[in-house]
Design an enzyme around this catalytic site. Structure first.
Site, mmCIF file in Angstrom:
data_model
loop_
_atom_site.group_PDB
_atom_site.id
_atom_site.type_symbol
_atom_site.label_atom_id
_atom_site.label_comp_id
_atom_site.label_asym_id
_atom_site.label_seq_id
_atom_site.Cartn_x
_atom_site.Cartn_y
_atom_site.Cartn_z
ATOM 1 N N GLU A 1 4.707 -44.851 -35.508
ATOM 2 C CA GLU A 1 3.324 -45.203 -35.136
ATOM 3 C C GLU A 1 2.528 -45.909 -36.244
ATOM 4 O OE1 GLU A 1 1.634 -41.540 -33.605
ATOM 5 O OE2 GLU A 1 2.981 -41.546 -31.896
ATOM 6 N N ASN B 1 9.270 -46.706 -34.616
ATOM 7 C CA ASN B 1 9.005 -46.110 -33.300
ATOM 8 C C ASN B 1 7.497 -46.151 -33.038
ATOM 9 O OD1 ASN B 1 10.036 -44.414 -31.069
ATOM 10 N ND2 ASN B 1 8.957 -42.705 -32.060
ATOM 11 N N HIS C 1 5.235 -42.775 -23.414
ATOM 12 C CA HIS C 1 4.412 -41.691 -22.877
ATOM 13 C C HIS C 1 3.471 -42.316 -21.849
ATOM 14 C CE1 HIS C 1 5.826 -38.683 -25.683
ATOM 15 N NE2 HIS C 1 5.588 -39.493 -26.699
ATOM 16 N N ASP D 1 7.918 -39.563 -21.022
ATOM 17 C CA ASP D 1 7.365 -38.615 -20.039
ATOM 18 C C ASP D 1 6.282 -39.354 -19.251
ATOM 19 O OD1 ASP D 1 5.225 -38.505 -21.911
ATOM 20 O OD2 ASP D 1 5.747 -36.485 -22.597
HETATM 21 C C1 XIL Z 1 4.489 -33.938 -30.511
HETATM 22 C C2 XIL Z 1 5.218 -32.617 -30.258
HETATM 23 O O1 XIL Z 1 5.927 -32.694 -29.044
HETATM 24 C C3 XIL Z 1 4.220 -31.477 -30.230
HETATM 25 O O2 XIL Z 1 4.891 -30.234 -30.126
HETATM 26 C C4 XIL Z 1 3.369 -31.497 -31.494
HETATM 27 O O3 XIL Z 1 2.381 -30.491 -31.403
HETATM 28 C C5 XIL Z 1 2.715 -32.852 -31.680
HETATM 29 O O4 XIL Z 1 3.715 -33.850 -31.685
HETATM 30 N N1 XIL Z 1 4.564 -39.058 -30.542
HETATM 31 C C6 XIL Z 1 5.524 -38.608 -31.421
HETATM 32 C C7 XIL Z 1 5.944 -37.182 -31.401
HETATM 33 O O5 XIL Z 1 6.116 -39.417 -32.134
HETATM 34 O O6 XIL Z 1 6.300 -36.714 -32.673
HETATM 35 C C8 XIL Z 1 4.887 -36.289 -30.818
HETATM 36 O O7 XIL Z 1 5.427 -34.972 -30.667
HETATM 37 C C9 XIL Z 1 4.393 -36.844 -29.486
HETATM 38 C C10 XIL Z 1 3.788 -38.212 -29.672
#
Ligand code: XIL
Length: 315
Positions: free
Chosen positions: A131, A172, A208, A238
């Site tokens: 990110e 990523n 996401h 998701d």
């Molecule tokens: C999320 C986890 O799933 C959670 O359990 C945690 O509290 C926060 O992070 N993008 C990412 C992941 O790259 O690392 C994140 O994972 C979700 C968003």
């Protein structure tokens, strides 16, 4: 047949899922996770992040990450490492630290080198950078950028390559799944890295998404990256909805999962798909996006949802 079995038969490297250490004590959950016909790859959701692996400077704790790595080994599953450098889930000694450029360079080199080195030979791909961009395509103003400008990216990638020459090194991000400023910024970054001879192998599309709003240009964007000789992957898929779930929403979610997975299937250089956990029981969505949830292909009782059939239809 199982999602991984289908993905392999269709020429992909894997279909996989994120998982997290606390969930592993749930025996019914673990039984499904361990089914390598369904999941040929796993990603630790939290336990390889900076706050978990180097909570104080120079002191590394790998117990959580090792548990996931050992599970992958026992199950014959590929492992994605997640992640080396990210603005979030940093220990305060990093996020609140005051570093000279030289000092932070050493910190990054030591963190990435030690972390990636610890898992040498066990990891298919590493999210070395997570990110880096804001949604408008500008750089995120985090401790790394503010101290080192964009140079933190090659610093981390080179340290990772030296620590495990066989791991595929990824950047990523999210909201790069549609054409636009953020995808263009990522494209320009990887072009520059390639031109400069910096090690970079792939770009991860988190994916996401929201039901009814999935990307319509995912295949196009992925092809822009594979045209540069990089591989791509869907790394955190998701598709959430505003609760309560309805039959109509679940039906739309099925279509949405199918179209996202289809985009990867249509791109030769898209190596695999990872869902950000397989069951609604352990999804990160409800605690992060208030009022939303039901984002995974299996429900809270581990029954498949229409979304599962959408994935199968694409594979
Ligand atoms: C999320 C986890 O799933 C959670 O359990 C945690 O509290 C926060 O992070 N993008 C990412 C992941 O790259 O690392 C994140 O994972 C979700 C968003």
């Amino acid at each position: 047949a199982g999602l991984h079995t289908l993905a392999k038969a269709a020429g992909k490297l894997y279909f996989g899922t994120a998982t997290d250490n606390p969930e592993l004590t749930d025996t019914a959950y673990a039984a499904k996770l361990n089914d390598s016909k369904e999941f040929g790859q796993i990603t630790p959701g939290n336990s390889m992040k900076w706050d978990a692996t180097e909570p104080t400077r120079g002191t590394f704790t790998f117990s959580g990450g090792d548990q996931i790595a050992n599970l992958a080994k026992a199950n014959g599953q590929l492992l994605r490492g997640h992640n080396c450098v990210w603005y979030n889930q940093l220990p305060s000694w990093v996020s609140d630290g005051t570093f000279t450029a030289a000092d932070l360079t050493t910190v990054i080199q030591n963190h990435c080198g030690t972390l990636v080195g610890h898992y040498k030979g066990q990891i298919y791909s590493w999210d070395v950078i997570n990110e880096p961009f804001n949604d408008d395509g500008t750089w995120r103003q985090d401790i790394f950028y503010n101290t080192l400008n964009t140079t933190y990216v090659p610093i981390a990638l080179k340290a990772a390559r030296a620590a495990d020459p066989n791991a595929k090194l990824y950047i990523n991000d999210y909201n790069i799944e549609n054409t636009g400023a953020k995808a263009t910024a990522m494209l320009n970054l990887v072009k520059e890295l390639i031109a400069d001879g910096v090690p970079i192998d792939g770009v991860g599309f988190q994916c996401h998404f929201i039901v009814g709003e999935v990307s319509t240009s995912l295949q196009t964007v992925m092809e822009q990256f594979t045209a540069l000789g990089l591989e791509v992957a869907i790394t955190e898929l998701d598709i959430r909805m505003t609760l309560p779930e309805t039959e109509a929403l679940l039906a739309q979610q099925q279509k949405d999962y199918q179209s996202v997975v289809q985009a990867c299937m249509n791109v030769e250089g898209c190596v695999g798909i990872t869902i950000w956990d397989w069951t609604d029981k352990y999804s990160w969505v409800p605690s992060t996006f208030s009022g939303q949830g039901a984002a995974c292909p299996w429900d809270e009782n581990f029954a498949i949802k229409p979304a599962y059939n959408g994935i199968v239809a694409a594979l």
